[in-house]
Design a protein around this motif. Structure first.
Motif, PDB file in Angstrom:
ATOM      1  N   TYR A  30       9.297   5.674   4.620  1.00  0.00           N
ATOM      2  CA  TYR A  30       8.365   6.235   3.980  1.00  0.00           C
ATOM      3  C   TYR A  30       8.097   7.470   4.614  1.00  0.00           C
ATOM      4  O   TYR A  30       7.884   7.480   5.857  1.00  0.00           O
ATOM      5  CB  TYR A  30       6.993   5.544   3.811  1.00  0.00           C
ATOM      6  CG  TYR A  30       7.362   4.446   3.096  1.00  0.00           C
ATOM      7  CD1 TYR A  30       7.451   4.287   1.617  1.00  0.00           C
ATOM      8  CD2 TYR A  30       7.541   3.040   3.972  1.00  0.00           C
ATOM      9  CE1 TYR A  30       7.514   3.053   0.771  1.00  0.00           C
ATOM     10  CE2 TYR A  30       7.684   1.955   3.187  1.00  0.00           C
ATOM     11  CZ  TYR A  30       7.911   2.020   1.696  1.00  0.00           C
ATOM     12  OH  TYR A  30       8.069   0.728   0.868  1.00  0.00           O
ATOM     13  N   SER A  58       3.806  14.859   0.768  1.00  0.00           N
ATOM     14  CA  SER A  58       4.720  15.074  -0.404  1.00  0.00           C
ATOM     15  C   SER A  58       5.528  16.099  -0.458  1.00  0.00           C
ATOM     16  O   SER A  58       6.296  16.287  -1.506  1.00  0.00           O
ATOM     17  CB  SER A  58       3.481  15.272  -1.739  1.00  0.00           C
ATOM     18  OG  SER A  58       2.514  16.409  -1.187  1.00  0.00           O
ATOM     19  N   THR A  99       5.178  10.352   4.880  1.00  0.00           N
ATOM     20  CA  THR A  99       3.703  10.441   4.665  1.00  0.00           C
ATOM     21  C   THR A  99       2.999  11.770   4.134  1.00  0.00           C
ATOM     22  O   THR A  99       1.968  11.994   4.647  1.00  0.00           O
ATOM     23  CB  THR A  99       2.712   9.651   5.872  1.00  0.00           C
ATOM     24  OG1 THR A  99       3.144  10.626   6.773  1.00  0.00           O
ATOM     25  CG2 THR A  99       3.235   8.271   5.996  1.00  0.00           C
ATOM     26  N   ARG A 127       1.425  10.596  -3.268  1.00  0.00           N
ATOM     27  CA  ARG A 127       1.140  11.184  -2.071  1.00  0.00           C
ATOM     28  C   ARG A 127       1.965  10.887  -0.640  1.00  0.00           C
ATOM     29  O   ARG A 127       2.182  11.485   0.146  1.00  0.00           O
ATOM     30  CB  ARG A 127      -0.181  10.149  -1.698  1.00  0.00           C
ATOM     31  CG  ARG A 127      -1.368  10.472  -2.625  1.00  0.00           C
ATOM     32  CD  ARG A 127      -2.269   9.617  -2.236  1.00  0.00           C
ATOM     33  NE  ARG A 127      -3.054   9.665  -0.808  1.00  0.00           N
ATOM     34  CZ  ARG A 127      -3.895   8.923  -0.305  1.00  0.00           C
ATOM     35  NH1 ARG A 127      -4.617   8.075  -0.948  1.00  0.00           N
ATOM     36  NH2 ARG A 127      -4.216   9.240   0.873  1.00  0.00           N
ATOM     37  N   TRP A 128       2.876  10.005  -0.924  1.00  0.00           N
ATOM     38  CA  TRP A 128       3.995   9.571   0.011  1.00  0.00           C
ATOM     39  C   TRP A 128       5.366   9.714  -0.862  1.00  0.00           C
ATOM     40  O   TRP A 128       5.380   9.709  -2.089  1.00  0.00           O
ATOM     41  CB  TRP A 128       3.851   8.174   0.620  1.00  0.00           C
ATOM     42  CG  TRP A 128       3.072   8.228   1.657  1.00  0.00           C
ATOM     43  CD1 TRP A 128       1.811   8.923   2.015  1.00  0.00           C
ATOM     44  CD2 TRP A 128       2.875   6.972   2.509  1.00  0.00           C
ATOM     45  NE1 TRP A 128       0.892   8.640   3.025  1.00  0.00           N
ATOM     46  CE2 TRP A 128       1.797   7.264   3.359  1.00  0.00           C
ATOM     47  CE3 TRP A 128       3.521   5.729   2.845  1.00  0.00           C
ATOM     48  CZ2 TRP A 128       1.405   6.557   4.411  1.00  0.00           C
ATOM     49  CZ3 TRP A 128       2.948   4.899   3.967  1.00  0.00           C
ATOM     50  CH2 TRP A 128       1.973   5.455   4.519  1.00  0.00           C
ATOM     51  N   ALA A 167       1.767   7.190  -6.275  1.00  0.00           N
ATOM     52  CA  ALA A 167       0.750   8.103  -6.604  1.00  0.00           C
ATOM     53  C   ALA A 167       1.080   9.630  -6.304  1.00  0.00           C
ATOM     54  O   ALA A 167       0.448  10.584  -6.485  1.00  0.00           O
ATOM     55  CB  ALA A 167      -0.380   7.763  -5.994  1.00  0.00           C
ATOM     56  N   VAL A 215       0.979  -1.215   0.084  1.00  0.00           N
ATOM     57  CA  VAL A 215       0.055   0.082  -0.007  1.00  0.00           C
ATOM     58  C   VAL A 215       0.911   1.311  -0.121  1.00  0.00           C
ATOM     59  O   VAL A 215       0.721   2.196  -0.639  1.00  0.00           O
ATOM     60  CB  VAL A 215      -0.859  -0.084   1.243  1.00  0.00           C
ATOM     61  CG1 VAL A 215      -1.529   1.142   1.353  1.00  0.00           C
ATOM     62  CG2 VAL A 215      -1.687  -1.266   1.178  1.00  0.00           C
ATOM     63  N   ALA A 216       1.962   1.170   0.733  1.00  0.00           N
ATOM     64  CA  ALA A 216       2.694   2.317   0.903  1.00  0.00           C
ATOM     65  C   ALA A 216       3.427   2.442  -0.511  1.00  0.00           C
ATOM     66  O   ALA A 216       3.734   3.796  -0.875  1.00  0.00           O
ATOM     67  CB  ALA A 216       3.995   1.981   2.031  1.00  0.00           C
ATOM     68  N   ARG A 217       3.837   1.699  -1.065  1.00  0.00           N
ATOM     69  CA  ARG A 217       4.473   1.558  -2.571  1.00  0.00           C
ATOM     70  C   ARG A 217       3.454   2.187  -3.540  1.00  0.00           C
ATOM     71  O   ARG A 217       3.852   3.046  -4.075  1.00  0.00           O
ATOM     72  CB  ARG A 217       4.863   0.286  -2.961  1.00  0.00           C
ATOM     73  CG  ARG A 217       5.989  -0.434  -2.311  1.00  0.00           C
ATOM     74  CD  ARG A 217       6.459  -1.691  -2.905  1.00  0.00           C
ATOM     75  NE  ARG A 217       7.720  -2.354  -2.265  1.00  0.00           N
ATOM     76  CZ  ARG A 217       8.358  -3.041  -2.841  1.00  0.00           C
ATOM     77  NH1 ARG A 217       7.639  -4.240  -3.564  1.00  0.00           N
ATOM     78  NH2 ARG A 217       9.572  -3.906  -2.326  1.00  0.00           N
ATOM     79  N   ARG A 218       2.309   1.708  -3.322  1.00  0.00           N
ATOM     80  CA  ARG A 218       1.112   2.445  -4.208  1.00  0.00           C
ATOM     81  C   ARG A 218       1.022   3.938  -3.851  1.00  0.00           C
ATOM     82  O   ARG A 218       0.901   5.131  -5.139  1.00  0.00           O
ATOM     83  CB  ARG A 218      -0.152   1.871  -4.102  1.00  0.00           C
ATOM     84  CG  ARG A 218      -0.168   0.309  -4.820  1.00  0.00           C
ATOM     85  CD  ARG A 218      -1.796   0.106  -5.078  1.00  0.00           C
ATOM     86  NE  ARG A 218      -2.307  -0.019  -3.846  1.00  0.00           N
ATOM     87  CZ  ARG A 218      -2.448  -1.079  -2.995  1.00  0.00           C
ATOM     88  NH1 ARG A 218      -1.765  -2.283  -3.498  1.00  0.00           N
ATOM     89  NH2 ARG A 218      -3.041  -1.165  -1.875  1.00  0.00           N
ATOM     90  N   TRP A 219       0.998   4.301  -2.848  1.00  0.00           N
ATOM     91  CA  TRP A 219       0.819   5.784  -2.371  1.00  0.00           C
ATOM     92  C   TRP A 219       2.183   6.573  -2.907  1.00  0.00           C
ATOM     93  O   TRP A 219       1.871   7.827  -3.161  1.00  0.00           O
ATOM     94  CB  TRP A 219       0.690   6.105  -0.968  1.00  0.00           C
ATOM     95  CG  TRP A 219      -0.522   5.489  -0.535  1.00  0.00           C
ATOM     96  CD1 TRP A 219      -1.706   5.362  -1.466  1.00  0.00           C
ATOM     97  CD2 TRP A 219      -1.082   5.283   0.688  1.00  0.00           C
ATOM     98  NE1 TRP A 219      -2.913   5.026  -0.710  1.00  0.00           N
ATOM     99  CE2 TRP A 219      -2.465   5.060   0.766  1.00  0.00           C
ATOM    100  CE3 TRP A 219      -0.627   5.114   2.184  1.00  0.00           C
ATOM    101  CZ2 TRP A 219      -3.265   4.577   1.887  1.00  0.00           C
ATOM    102  CZ3 TRP A 219      -1.257   5.081   3.328  1.00  0.00           C
ATOM    103  CH2 TRP A 219      -2.627   4.687   3.208  1.00  0.00           C
TER     104      TRP A 219
END
Length: 309
Positions: A44, A48, A46, A35-36, A33, A26-30
């Motif tokens: 990470y 941008s 959290t 966002r992270w 995207a 999930v962190a990788r997807r954010w």
């Protein structure tokens, strides 16, 4: 999760995500995207926006291990002991956690007794100030650097000589131990700066001159501080570093010297070039003045090249 992120300034590592039951994918997807962001592998942010210095330090700590702390020059920077003297981030980890990877700008140290040297509440986590000072002593290349960091910590009232001595006693191995022990005794006697320490050792002690009273507070019409006061012989020594002796400081020094002369005390004034470059000549000159003012002792030569007869 929110409580953890508040404490860690918005940073979290993959191991912490797993402990909270969150899939790191999930962190990788954010991150993908936008966002992270990922400042280090497995770490990470959290948000941008750009990471400030404290967030960068947290990221480096989490990259090593959540049990690690900022140390050495980085901890000194966080505590206000020094400015940023090293753009790299120094992190100390337990010896049980060996980091095999490499990250640009991160220097990893290891310590057996990290739980004892870790500050209990500081954020970002760091070593206790006394241990930070001793870490800098341990990695110092020059004796002058050892003098500077120890006297700076005491002069800024961030710690005390007894607390530094207690921390030193808890260490089995440290470079410059003999010098650090001697310095802590000197600082306890009132020497405040490397210039004053050099006068104490290279001029006064090395040539067996009378023992002066250091950093004596004199209250008259105005409170003044006397660097070295030889009260019985009505003689004072003022040690002038660059700071505090330009502009208004120069006029303050003149008023102080003139007031001392009026009261019957003579003032000798020296700077870095004399104390570090010609300590024997300074001792010879000082001995002559002390003799004229009633000292019955004799200075001794500090070595074969010393000009004192």
């Amino acid at each position: 999760m929110r409580e953890l992120l508040d404490r860690q300034l918005g940073l979290v590592c993959a191991a912490q995500l797993r402990s909270l039951g969150l899939d790191y994918r999930v962190a990788r997807r954010w991150v993908a995207a936008g966002r992270w962001q990922r400042p280090y592998p497995g770490v990470y942010a959290t948000f941008s926006g750009p990471l400030d210095r404290a967030a960068h330090i947290w990221a480096a700590i989490l990259w090593v291990t959540p049990e690690a702390v900022a140390s050495h020059a980085t901890a000194a920077e966080l505590d206000g002991l020094t400015g940023r003297i090293d753009d790299r981030i120094h992190v100390t980890a337990p010896v049980s956690r060996r980091v095999r990877a490499h990250a640009d700008g991160v220097v990893v140290h290891y310590a057996h007794r990290l739980p004892l040297t870790r500050h209990p509440t500081a954020n970002p986590p760091r070593t206790r100030l006394e241990d930070t000072v001793l870490d800098l002593v341990d990695v110092a290349v020059r004796a002058r650097d050892v003098e500077s960091v120890v006297t700076m910590a005491v002069q800024k009232r961030l710690t005390t000589s007894p607390r530094l001595a207690a921390a030193l006693m808890r260490r089995k191995k440290i470079r410059w131990r003999a010098m650090a022990e001697s310095m802590l005794l000197d600082v306890a006697e009132g020497a405040q700066s490397p210039l004053e320490l050099q006068h104490l050792r290279a001029v006064e002690r090395a040539h067996h001159l009378p023992r002066g009273c250091r950093q004596r507070r004199h209250a008259g019409d105005r409170v003044i501080w006397i660097d070295v006061d030889y009260g019985p012989y009505h003689t004072r020594v003022e040690l002038d570093g660059r700071l505090g002796h330009d502009g208004e400081g120069r006029f303050r020094d003149r008023r102080r010297d003139n007031a001392a002369t009026v009261s019957g005390a003579w003032t000798l004034r020296y700077g870095h070039s004399e104390i570090f470059g010609e300590p024997c000549r300074v001792a010879q000159e000082q001995a002559r003045v002390l003799h004229d003012r009633g000292w019955a002792g004799q200075p001794r030569r500090c070595g074969s090249d010393c000009p004192i007869p």
